[in-house]
Design a protein around this motif. Structure first.
Motif, PDB file in Angstrom:
ATOM      1  N   LEU A   1     -21.720  79.885  57.456  1.00 23.58           N
ATOM      2  CA  LEU A   1     -20.422  79.293  57.174  1.00 23.58           C
ATOM      3  C   LEU A   1     -19.979  78.351  58.283  1.00 23.58           C
ATOM      4  CD1 LEU A   1     -17.872  79.052  55.461  1.00 23.58           C
ATOM      5  CD2 LEU A   1     -17.001  81.129  56.601  1.00 23.58           C
ATOM      6  N   GLU A   2     -20.240  78.727  59.540  1.00 20.57           N
ATOM      7  CA  GLU A   2     -19.788  77.864  60.636  1.00 20.57           C
ATOM      8  C   GLU A   2     -20.509  76.510  60.624  1.00 20.57           C
ATOM      9  OE1 GLU A   2     -22.639  80.992  62.453  1.00 20.57           O
ATOM     10  OE2 GLU A   2     -21.018  80.893  60.963  1.00 20.57           O
ATOM     11  N   GLN A   3     -21.770  76.498  60.170  1.00 16.64           N
ATOM     12  CA  GLN A   3     -22.485  75.225  60.059  1.00 16.64           C
ATOM     13  C   GLN A   3     -21.926  74.381  58.913  1.00 16.64           C
ATOM     14  OE1 GLN A   3     -26.757  75.462  59.977  1.00 16.64           O
ATOM     15  NE2 GLN A   3     -26.865  76.789  61.785  1.00 16.64           N
ATOM     16  N   LYS A   4     -21.590  75.043  57.818  1.00 14.07           N
ATOM     17  CA  LYS A   4     -20.983  74.309  56.701  1.00 14.07           C
ATOM     18  C   LYS A   4     -19.636  73.719  57.109  1.00 14.07           C
ATOM     19  CE  LYS A   4     -21.463  77.585  53.447  1.00 14.07           C
ATOM     20  NZ  LYS A   4     -21.480  78.165  52.065  1.00 14.07           N
ATOM     21  N   GLN A   5     -18.867  74.494  57.871  1.00 14.42           N
ATOM     22  CA  GLN A   5     -17.583  73.991  58.342  1.00 14.42           C
ATOM     23  C   GLN A   5     -17.772  72.788  59.259  1.00 14.42           C
ATOM     24  OE1 GLN A   5     -14.292  75.431  57.461  1.00 14.42           O
ATOM     25  NE2 GLN A   5     -13.992  73.302  58.075  1.00 14.42           N
ATOM     26  N   GLU A   6     -18.751  72.881  60.158  1.00 18.37           N
ATOM     27  CA  GLU A   6     -19.027  71.745  61.043  1.00 18.37           C
ATOM     28  C   GLU A   6     -19.454  70.521  60.234  1.00 18.37           C
ATOM     29  OE1 GLU A   6     -22.101  70.355  64.607  1.00 18.37           O
ATOM     30  OE2 GLU A   6     -22.163  72.436  63.867  1.00 18.37           O
ATOM     31  N   TRP A   7     -20.286  70.753  59.212  1.00 18.23           N
ATOM     32  CA  TRP A   7     -20.767  69.651  58.376  1.00 18.23           C
ATOM     33  C   TRP A   7     -19.593  68.936  57.705  1.00 18.23           C
ATOM     34  CZ3 TRP A   7     -25.477  70.230  54.540  1.00 18.23           C
ATOM     35  CH2 TRP A   7     -25.750  68.986  53.960  1.00 18.23           C
ATOM     36  N   VAL A   8     -18.728  69.690  57.042  1.00 16.67           N
ATOM     37  CA  VAL A   8     -17.627  69.052  56.316  1.00 16.67           C
ATOM     38  C   VAL A   8     -16.637  68.390  57.274  1.00 16.67           C
ATOM     39  CG1 VAL A   8     -16.084  71.063  56.153  1.00 16.67           C
ATOM     40  CG2 VAL A   8     -16.078  69.358  54.344  1.00 16.67           C
ATOM     41  N   ASP A   9     -16.486  68.944  58.479  1.00 18.39           N
ATOM     42  CA  ASP A   9     -15.584  68.346  59.457  1.00 18.39           C
ATOM     43  C   ASP A   9     -16.124  67.023  59.986  1.00 18.39           C
ATOM     44  OD1 ASP A   9     -13.810  70.443  59.186  1.00 18.39           O
ATOM     45  OD2 ASP A   9     -14.494  71.507  60.988  1.00 18.39           O
ATOM     46  N   ARG A  10     -17.432  66.862  59.976  1.00 16.22           N
ATOM     47  CA  ARG A  10     -18.040  65.623  60.476  1.00 16.22           C
ATOM     48  C   ARG A  10     -18.078  64.515  59.420  1.00 16.22           C
ATOM     49  NH1 ARG A  10     -23.425  67.624  63.650  1.00 16.22           N
ATOM     50  NH2 ARG A  10     -23.849  65.363  63.625  1.00 16.22           N
ATOM     51  N   MET A  11     -17.776  64.863  58.191  1.00 11.73           N
ATOM     52  CA  MET A  11     -17.752  63.838  57.146  1.00 11.73           C
ATOM     53  C   MET A  11     -16.553  62.912  57.325  1.00 11.73           C
ATOM     54  SD  MET A  11     -18.690  65.904  53.644  1.00 11.73           S
ATOM     55  CE  MET A  11     -20.288  66.685  53.404  1.00 11.73           C
ATOM     56  N   PRO A  12     -16.671  61.652  56.891  1.00 18.66           N
ATOM     57  CA  PRO A  12     -15.495  60.780  56.881  1.00 18.66           C
ATOM     58  C   PRO A  12     -14.455  61.319  55.908  1.00 18.66           C
ATOM     59  CG  PRO A  12     -17.313  59.783  55.668  1.00 18.66           C
ATOM     60  CD  PRO A  12     -17.863  61.006  56.333  1.00 18.66           C
ATOM     61  N   ASP A  13     -13.271  60.758  55.923  1.00 18.96           N
ATOM     62  CA  ASP A  13     -12.203  61.220  55.034  1.00 18.96           C
ATOM     63  C   ASP A  13     -12.489  60.705  53.620  1.00 18.96           C
ATOM     64  OD1 ASP A  13      -9.914  62.034  53.752  1.00 18.96           O
ATOM     65  OD2 ASP A  13      -8.589  61.525  55.429  1.00 18.96           O
ATOM     66  N   LEU A  14     -13.338  61.430  52.918  1.00 14.54           N
ATOM     67  CA  LEU A  14     -13.770  61.007  51.587  1.00 14.54           C
ATOM     68  C   LEU A  14     -12.613  60.974  50.598  1.00 14.54           C
ATOM     69  CD1 LEU A  14     -17.119  63.026  51.290  1.00 14.54           C
ATOM     70  CD2 LEU A  14     -16.788  60.682  52.092  1.00 14.54           C
ATOM     71  N   GLY A  15     -11.688  61.917  50.734  1.00 16.02           N
ATOM     72  CA  GLY A  15     -10.544  61.953  49.831  1.00 16.02           C
ATOM     73  C   GLY A  15      -9.687  60.710  49.967  1.00 16.02           C
ATOM     74  N   LYS A  16      -9.388  60.318  51.196  1.00 21.10           N
ATOM     75  CA  LYS A  16      -8.575  59.132  51.448  1.00 21.10           C
ATOM     76  C   LYS A  16      -9.291  57.878  50.961  1.00 21.10           C
ATOM     77  CE  LYS A  16      -6.140  56.686  55.158  1.00 21.10           C
ATOM     78  NZ  LYS A  16      -5.846  56.667  56.617  1.00 21.10           N
ATOM     79  N   ALA A  17     -10.593  57.791  51.240  1.00 20.50           N
ATOM     80  CA  ALA A  17     -11.366  56.617  50.816  1.00 20.50           C
ATOM     81  C   ALA A  17     -11.389  56.495  49.296  1.00 20.50           C
ATOM     82  CB  ALA A  17     -12.790  56.705  51.366  1.00 20.50           C
ATOM     83  N   TRP A  18     -11.542  57.634  48.614  1.00 15.93           N
ATOM     84  CA  TRP A  18     -11.560  57.630  47.144  1.00 15.93           C
ATOM     85  C   TRP A  18     -10.204  57.203  46.590  1.00 15.93           C
ATOM     86  CZ3 TRP A  18      -8.814  60.598  43.543  1.00 15.93           C
ATOM     87  CH2 TRP A  18      -9.279  60.528  42.222  1.00 15.93           C
ATOM     88  N   VAL A  19      -9.136  57.725  47.162  1.00 12.81           N
ATOM     89  CA  VAL A  19      -7.791  57.374  46.706  1.00 12.81           C
ATOM     90  C   VAL A  19      -7.544  55.884  46.875  1.00 12.81           C
ATOM     91  CG1 VAL A  19      -5.335  57.592  47.249  1.00 12.81           C
ATOM     92  CG2 VAL A  19      -6.740  59.639  47.000  1.00 12.81           C
ATOM     93  N   GLU A  20      -7.861  55.354  48.040  1.00  7.98           N
ATOM     94  CA  GLU A  20      -7.589  53.939  48.311  1.00  7.98           C
ATOM     95  C   GLU A  20      -8.403  53.035  47.388  1.00  7.98           C
ATOM     96  OE1 GLU A  20      -8.372  53.581  52.468  1.00  7.98           O
ATOM     97  OE2 GLU A  20      -6.385  54.357  53.066  1.00  7.98           O
ATOM     98  N   ALA A  21      -9.677  53.362  47.195  1.00  6.22           N
ATOM     99  CA  ALA A  21     -10.530  52.535  46.343  1.00  6.22           C
ATOM    100  C   ALA A  21     -10.093  52.603  44.885  1.00  6.22           C
ATOM    101  CB  ALA A  21     -11.982  52.975  46.479  1.00  6.22           C
ATOM    102  N   THR A  22      -9.703  53.780  44.435  1.00  7.02           N
ATOM    103  CA  THR A  22      -9.337  53.969  43.029  1.00  7.02           C
ATOM    104  C   THR A  22      -7.974  53.367  42.715  1.00  7.02           C
ATOM    105  OG1 THR A  22     -10.640  56.020  43.014  1.00  7.02           O
ATOM    106  CG2 THR A  22      -9.122  55.688  41.190  1.00  7.02           C
ATOM    107  N   GLU A  23      -7.036  53.467  43.646  1.00  2.00           N
ATOM    108  CA  GLU A  23      -5.699  52.941  43.395  1.00  2.00           C
ATOM    109  C   GLU A  23      -5.673  51.418  43.353  1.00  2.00           C
ATOM    110  OE1 GLU A  23      -2.563  54.771  45.708  1.00  2.00           O
ATOM    111  OE2 GLU A  23      -2.430  56.260  44.090  1.00  2.00           O
ATOM    112  N   LYS A  24      -6.684  50.758  43.909  1.00  2.00           N
ATOM    113  CA  LYS A  24      -6.762  49.304  43.815  1.00  2.00           C
ATOM    114  C   LYS A  24      -6.872  48.836  42.365  1.00  2.00           C
ATOM    115  CE  LYS A  24      -8.803  48.409  48.359  1.00  2.00           C
ATOM    116  NZ  LYS A  24     -10.018  47.942  49.094  1.00  2.00           N
ATOM    117  N   ASN A  25      -7.341  49.733  41.505  1.00  2.00           N
ATOM    118  CA  ASN A  25      -7.491  49.415  40.086  1.00  2.00           C
ATOM    119  C   ASN A  25      -6.306  49.909  39.248  1.00  2.00           C
ATOM    120  OD1 ASN A  25     -10.090  48.229  40.464  1.00  2.00           O
ATOM    121  ND2 ASN A  25     -10.965  50.293  40.606  1.00  2.00           N
ATOM    122  N   GLY A  26      -5.223  50.265  39.932  1.00  2.00           N
ATOM    123  CA  GLY A  26      -4.014  50.661  39.217  1.00  2.00           C
ATOM    124  C   GLY A  26      -4.020  52.079  38.695  1.00  2.00           C
ATOM    125  N   VAL A  27      -4.917  52.916  39.207  1.00  2.00           N
ATOM    126  CA  VAL A  27      -5.018  54.310  38.767  1.00  2.00           C
ATOM    127  C   VAL A  27      -4.289  55.198  39.773  1.00  2.00           C
ATOM    128  CG1 VAL A  27      -6.610  56.194  38.237  1.00  2.00           C
ATOM    129  CG2 VAL A  27      -7.235  53.836  37.671  1.00  2.00           C
TER     130      VAL A  27
END
Length: 361
Positions: free
Chosen positions: A307-333
């Motif tokens: 679990l601690e390795q999985k936590q480290e992995w997800v913490d090292r990822m870029p902010d995928l949620g923010k990136a998805w929101v910004e890219a998707t909202e450009k299309n009016g969604v």
């Protein structure tokens, strides 16, 4: 007036007089011709229930409820009508009346349906994934509008198990991935590259030979997809990462076809759409258990990522949620609204996310 193949589906209903033995009147049992199709074969867990649930149970349920209608099914599974990148188009254009729609092949057209590719390590069970997306599709106007734009009525999500690693050498710590070439879908690049590995975008059919020939040092893939490929023969170190089960489309019906059907037929198909989701989820749980038992039986080295390795992995990822929101909202969604609703709903279903992907939106 332009007549399409389904414009007059009601007019195509054939009636045959069938006397009720011992009854005071005869009734007409009406037959409705409908086509159900998929780009993948029935052996696939999210395709099989189209047959075992939708087709096999529909007429029995109509009879049980005293309906005068029966469905005359035309079954076109395994890509006999179209291939994997036409699953949405085929239902939209009424090439088929209904079938499996793979949203993962439609990131531009169905961005909301692909939210779970931007929210790894959130779910722990297939039920959490299925229930969350079915609720969002039933309750969120933006989710409904996304399907309606393509003339689709959506009735049941499909899901897979989470992703795991299949490598030529053991992965005991995340630093063991540094410098490796990992094969996978292009959407997985933001998952793997923060660990110092590089993603080699490829398709599932090529993975075995590409590991064998050195194009890749390993694969990031769902386990129920990895076992049929026998990836553990060329990448014998299986690290059960479990990035979390995720959804990627499901069962949809052409909206015009659905509107043309009698109300009792509509109700049966809608109910069976929900049952389709449950059958898919049950198959995934069953097969995931079976494949991991088979890996070990056939000589693979299976380990669970701590679990601690999985936590480290997800913490090292870029902010995928923010990136998805910004890219998707450009299309009016309204992606921000959907991301917040997603994180709230999945936790209400009992999930314990390793990262809140709505935190910074």
């Amino acid at each position: 007036m332009k007549i399409t193949r389904r414009t007059a589906v009601t007019a195509m209903i054939s009636a045959t007089a069938l006397p009720l033995l011992g009854g005071s009147r005869a009734f007409a049992q009406k037959t409705i011709p409908l086509t159900i199709a998929s780009s993948h074969p029935l052996i696939i867990p999210w395709v099989g229930p189209l047959k075992t649930v939708i087709v096999d149970k529909s007429n029995a349920l109509l009879e049980e409820r005293g309906s005068d209608y029966r469905i005359d099914w035309t079954e076109a599974f395994g890509g006999t009508l179209y291939n994997f990148n036409q699953t949405l188009e085929a239902v939209t254009t009424q090439l088929t009346d209904m079938g499996w729609i793979g949203s993962l092949f439609e990131p531009a057209s169905l961005p909301l349906q692909n939210i779970m590719y931007s929210t790894p390590f959130v779910t722990q069970t297939v039920a959490q994934a299925i229930n969350t997306m079915n609720l969002l599709n039933a309750e969120q106007p933006a989710m409904k509008a996304e399907w309606a734009k393509y003339d689709v009525r959506f009735f049941g999500s499909c899901c897979s198990d989470g992703y795991s690693l299949y490598t030529k050498k053991p992965i005991e710590k995340l630093s063991d991935l540094e410098g490796l070439k990992i094969l996978g879908g292009v959407s997985l690049a933001p998952w793997i590259e923060p660990l110092g590995a590089s993603l080699v975008a490829t398709g599932i059919p090529q993975m075995y030979s590409q590991v064998q020939t050195g194009v890749g040092d390993g694969v990031l893939l769902i386990s129920t997809g990895a076992y049929p490929l026998k990836l553990h023969e060329v990448a014998p170190y299986v690290t059960r990462v479990d990035t979390g089960p995720l959804t990627f489309g499901g069962f949809g019906i052409n909206a015009d076809t659905y509107a043309s059907l009698p109300e009792d037929v509509q109700q049966v198909l809608a109910e069976l759409g929900g049952e389709y989701s449950k059958a898919n989820a049950d198959l995934i749980v069953q097969r995931e258990k079976q494949v991991f038992e088979a890996f070990e039986k056939e000589g693979a080295h299976v380990s669970d990522m701590p679990l601690e390795q999985k936590q480290e992995w997800v913490d090292r990822m870029p902010d995928l949620g923010k990136a998805w929101v910004e890219a998707t909202e450009k299309n009016g969604v309204p992606a921000r609204e959907i991301m917040k609703a997603f994180m709230e709903t999945v936790q209400a279903q009992g999930a314990k996310p390793l990262r809140d992907w709505s935190a910074n939106i």
